[in-house]
Design a protein around this motif. Structure first.
Motif, mmCIF file in Angstrom:
data_model
loop_
_atom_site.group_PDB
_atom_site.id
_atom_site.type_symbol
_atom_site.label_atom_id
_atom_site.label_comp_id
_atom_site.label_asym_id
_atom_site.label_seq_id
_atom_site.Cartn_x
_atom_site.Cartn_y
_atom_site.Cartn_z
ATOM 1 N N SER A 108 24.195 46.069 41.999
ATOM 2 C CA SER A 108 23.583 45.010 41.183
ATOM 3 C C SER A 108 24.479 43.795 41.003
ATOM 4 C CB SER A 108 23.222 45.574 39.802
ATOM 5 O OG SER A 108 24.409 45.938 39.095
ATOM 6 N N GLY A 109 25.552 43.708 41.795
ATOM 7 C CA GLY A 109 26.449 42.565 41.646
ATOM 8 C C GLY A 109 27.105 42.527 40.283
ATOM 9 N N GLY A 110 27.597 43.679 39.830
ATOM 10 C CA GLY A 110 28.233 43.729 38.510
ATOM 11 C C GLY A 110 27.248 43.609 37.372
ATOM 12 N N LEU A 111 26.041 44.151 37.570
ATOM 13 C CA LEU A 111 24.947 44.114 36.585
ATOM 14 C C LEU A 111 24.463 42.687 36.331
ATOM 15 C CD1 LEU A 111 25.978 46.843 33.972
ATOM 16 C CD2 LEU A 111 24.585 47.070 36.036
ATOM 17 N N ARG A 112 24.596 41.833 37.327
ATOM 18 C CA ARG A 112 24.071 40.473 37.195
ATOM 19 C C ARG A 112 22.618 40.376 37.624
ATOM 20 N NH1 ARG A 112 28.569 37.149 40.388
ATOM 21 N NH2 ARG A 112 28.493 39.092 41.591
ATOM 22 N N SER B 141 31.688 53.183 26.047
ATOM 23 C CA SER B 141 31.757 52.148 25.020
ATOM 24 C C SER B 141 31.603 50.775 25.657
ATOM 25 C CB SER B 141 33.094 52.220 24.294
ATOM 26 O OG SER B 141 34.149 51.814 25.165
ATOM 27 N N GLU B 142 31.375 49.786 24.824
ATOM 28 C CA GLU B 142 31.256 48.416 25.316
ATOM 29 C C GLU B 142 32.553 47.971 25.997
ATOM 30 O OE1 GLU B 142 30.623 43.922 23.511
ATOM 31 O OE2 GLU B 142 29.742 45.623 22.445
ATOM 32 N N ALA B 143 33.674 48.322 25.415
ATOM 33 C CA ALA B 143 34.965 47.946 26.003
ATOM 34 C C ALA B 143 35.150 48.600 27.365
ATOM 35 C CB ALA B 143 36.097 48.331 25.062
ATOM 36 N N GLN B 144 34.763 49.864 27.485
ATOM 37 C CA GLN B 144 34.877 50.554 28.771
ATOM 38 C C GLN B 144 33.960 49.920 29.814
ATOM 39 O OE1 GLN B 144 33.952 54.452 27.196
ATOM 40 N NE2 GLN B 144 36.053 55.187 27.534
ATOM 41 N N LEU B 145 32.734 49.596 29.413
ATOM 42 C CA LEU B 145 31.791 48.997 30.347
ATOM 43 C C LEU B 145 32.320 47.668 30.878
ATOM 44 C CD1 LEU B 145 29.044 49.148 31.736
ATOM 45 C CD2 LEU B 145 28.058 47.982 29.744
ATOM 46 N N ARG B 146 32.907 46.864 30.019
ATOM 47 C CA ARG B 146 33.432 45.566 30.454
ATOM 48 C C ARG B 146 34.713 45.717 31.268
ATOM 49 N NH1 ARG B 146 33.794 40.931 26.366
ATOM 50 N NH2 ARG B 146 33.694 39.759 28.328
ATOM 51 N N GLN B 147 35.436 46.798 31.069
ATOM 52 C CA GLN B 147 36.595 47.068 31.910
ATOM 53 C C GLN B 147 36.146 47.420 33.334
ATOM 54 O OE1 GLN B 147 39.391 49.897 30.262
ATOM 55 N NE2 GLN B 147 40.439 50.198 32.213
ATOM 56 N N ILE B 148 35.054 48.160 33.414
ATOM 57 C CA ILE B 148 34.514 48.545 34.713
ATOM 58 C C ILE B 148 33.847 47.363 35.406
ATOM 59 C CG2 ILE B 148 32.846 50.056 35.873
ATOM 60 C CD1 ILE B 148 33.240 51.959 33.402
ATOM 61 N N PRO C 240 34.160 43.697 35.151
ATOM 62 C CA PRO C 240 34.960 42.627 34.539
ATOM 63 C C PRO C 240 34.260 41.285 34.431
ATOM 64 C CG PRO C 240 35.786 43.183 36.723
ATOM 65 C CD PRO C 240 34.783 44.223 36.376
ATOM 66 N N ASN C 241 33.195 41.067 35.198
ATOM 67 C CA ASN C 241 32.476 39.794 35.127
ATOM 68 C C ASN C 241 31.245 39.855 34.238
ATOM 69 O OD1 ASN C 241 34.222 38.394 36.956
ATOM 70 N ND2 ASN C 241 33.239 39.467 38.653
ATOM 71 N N LEU C 242 31.046 40.980 33.583
ATOM 72 C CA LEU C 242 29.899 41.136 32.698
ATOM 73 C C LEU C 242 30.208 40.510 31.345
ATOM 74 C CD1 LEU C 242 27.074 42.539 32.472
ATOM 75 C CD2 LEU C 242 28.278 44.500 31.510
ATOM 76 N N SER C 243 29.305 39.672 30.866
ATOM 77 C CA SER C 243 29.532 39.000 29.585
ATOM 78 C C SER C 243 29.427 39.995 28.437
ATOM 79 C CB SER C 243 28.513 37.881 29.385
ATOM 80 O OG SER C 243 27.215 38.408 29.163
ATOM 81 N N ALA C 244 30.029 39.628 27.312
ATOM 82 C CA ALA C 244 29.961 40.481 26.121
ATOM 83 C C ALA C 244 28.519 40.650 25.665
ATOM 84 C CB ALA C 244 30.813 39.886 25.008
ATOM 85 N N ALA C 245 27.735 39.587 25.771
ATOM 86 C CA ALA C 245 26.341 39.644 25.330
ATOM 87 C C ALA C 245 25.537 40.618 26.188
ATOM 88 C CB ALA C 245 25.716 38.256 25.380
ATOM 89 N N LYS C 246 25.741 40.551 27.512
ATOM 90 C CA LYS C 246 25.011 41.449 28.396
ATOM 91 C C LYS C 246 25.485 42.895 28.222
ATOM 92 C CE LYS C 246 21.989 39.029 30.682
ATOM 93 N NZ LYS C 246 20.531 39.308 30.528
ATOM 94 N N ALA C 247 26.775 43.070 28.021
ATOM 95 C CA ALA C 247 27.294 44.421 27.810
ATOM 96 C C ALA C 247 26.658 45.037 26.566
ATOM 97 C CB ALA C 247 28.808 44.385 27.674
#
Length: 261
Positions: free
Chosen positions: A140-144, A91-98, A100-107
């Motif tokens: 990827s540097g936290g998917l950055r 889920s989006e919430a799980q992805l951002r927990q993993i 933590p520096n990924l923005s909501a928009a990118k998630a």
């Protein structure tokens, strides 16, 4: 069959990755009884080769691979999507927990492509997904980063990557969360995924394609088996050629296990 002269620091596992073969095949081709004992200066017969991934050069912000590992990281093509059951995506919430520096928009943008790629490669259990996302997070540097910052000119003329035409270094620079590098790799990934990445290499930096090439790399090296056994250290070695960035990878892994279980 090609020949490699063993240099200081070479190992059979690193050479197997470089030339797209296996330790067992190298040992058999050279009558080596102890794969942990090879002699500097000895010539090895290389039993064929496959296309490969290239480790990051100095200054690339994303890959975090062992800079002392010589030669490319191997990843042979796969025949297509896995036959394994699709499982449940993250889920989006799980992805951002993993991450933590990924923005909501990118998630939100990346999530459907991540889930599609994982389903395609049979990354369909919490242990597999945690290991996959942890490695992608570090690489990827936290998917950055979905594209190498350097121009790619350092790869010009690299025949081991299939860069035989003028401009191939820049054209086939590293792209995707586990960076696809070199004409041969773009061709192999494209064949496996049913895409023309040779004529459209920038597609590899898009989330639609980049996560699929990362899953292709994962599937081609049978990394689900190491995820299933919980052998994250060996899984890292098979991606990295060593244990560079292990603490950061393990931090991603712990977060991923907590989020997905």
């Amino acid at each position: 069959m090609s020949i490699h002269t063993i240099r200081r620091g070479d190992t059979l596992s690193a050479l197997a990755r470089k030339y797209g073969t296996t330790v067992g095949q190298l040992a058999k081709a050279n009558n080596i009884k102890n794969p942990d004992l090879i002699i500097t200066g000895k010539k090895l017969n290389i039993p064929g080769s496959r296309d490969s991934f290239e480790p990051a050069p100095t200054g690339r912000p994303t890959a975090g691979r062992n800079p002392t590992t010589s030669g490319p990281q191997s990843a042979g093509p796969v025949s297509g999507p896995s036959n394994a059951a699709p499982g449940r995506g993250v889920s989006e919430a799980q992805l951002r927990q993993i991450m933590p520096n990924l923005s909501a928009a990118k998630a939100k943008e990346y999530l459907p492509h991540i889930n599609r790629a994982m389903a395609e490669a049979g990354i369909n259990t919490p242990k597999r997904q945690a290991a996959f996302l942890a490695q992608l997070g570090h690489e990827s540097g936290g998917l950055r980063y979905m594209e190498e910052i350097a121009s790619g000119s350092a790869y010009e003329g690299r025949r081991d990557l299939g860069n035989t035409q003028p401009g191939d270094g820049v054209r086939f620079k590293g792209r995707g969360p586990i960076q696809l590098t070199g004409r041969s790799n773009y061709a192999a990934a494209g064949r496996a995924l049913g895409l023309d990445l040779v004529n459209n290499p920038r597609q590899a930096a898009t989330p639609e394609v980049g996560f699929r090439t990362a899953a292709w790399f994962w599937n081609s090296r049978n990394l689900n088996s190491y995820a299933d056994s919980g052998n994250f250290r060996e899984l890292t070695r098979r991606i990295n050629g060593g244990y560079n960035g292990l603490a950061d990878r393990e931090a991603y892994y712990r977060r991923a296990l907590a989020a997905l279980n």
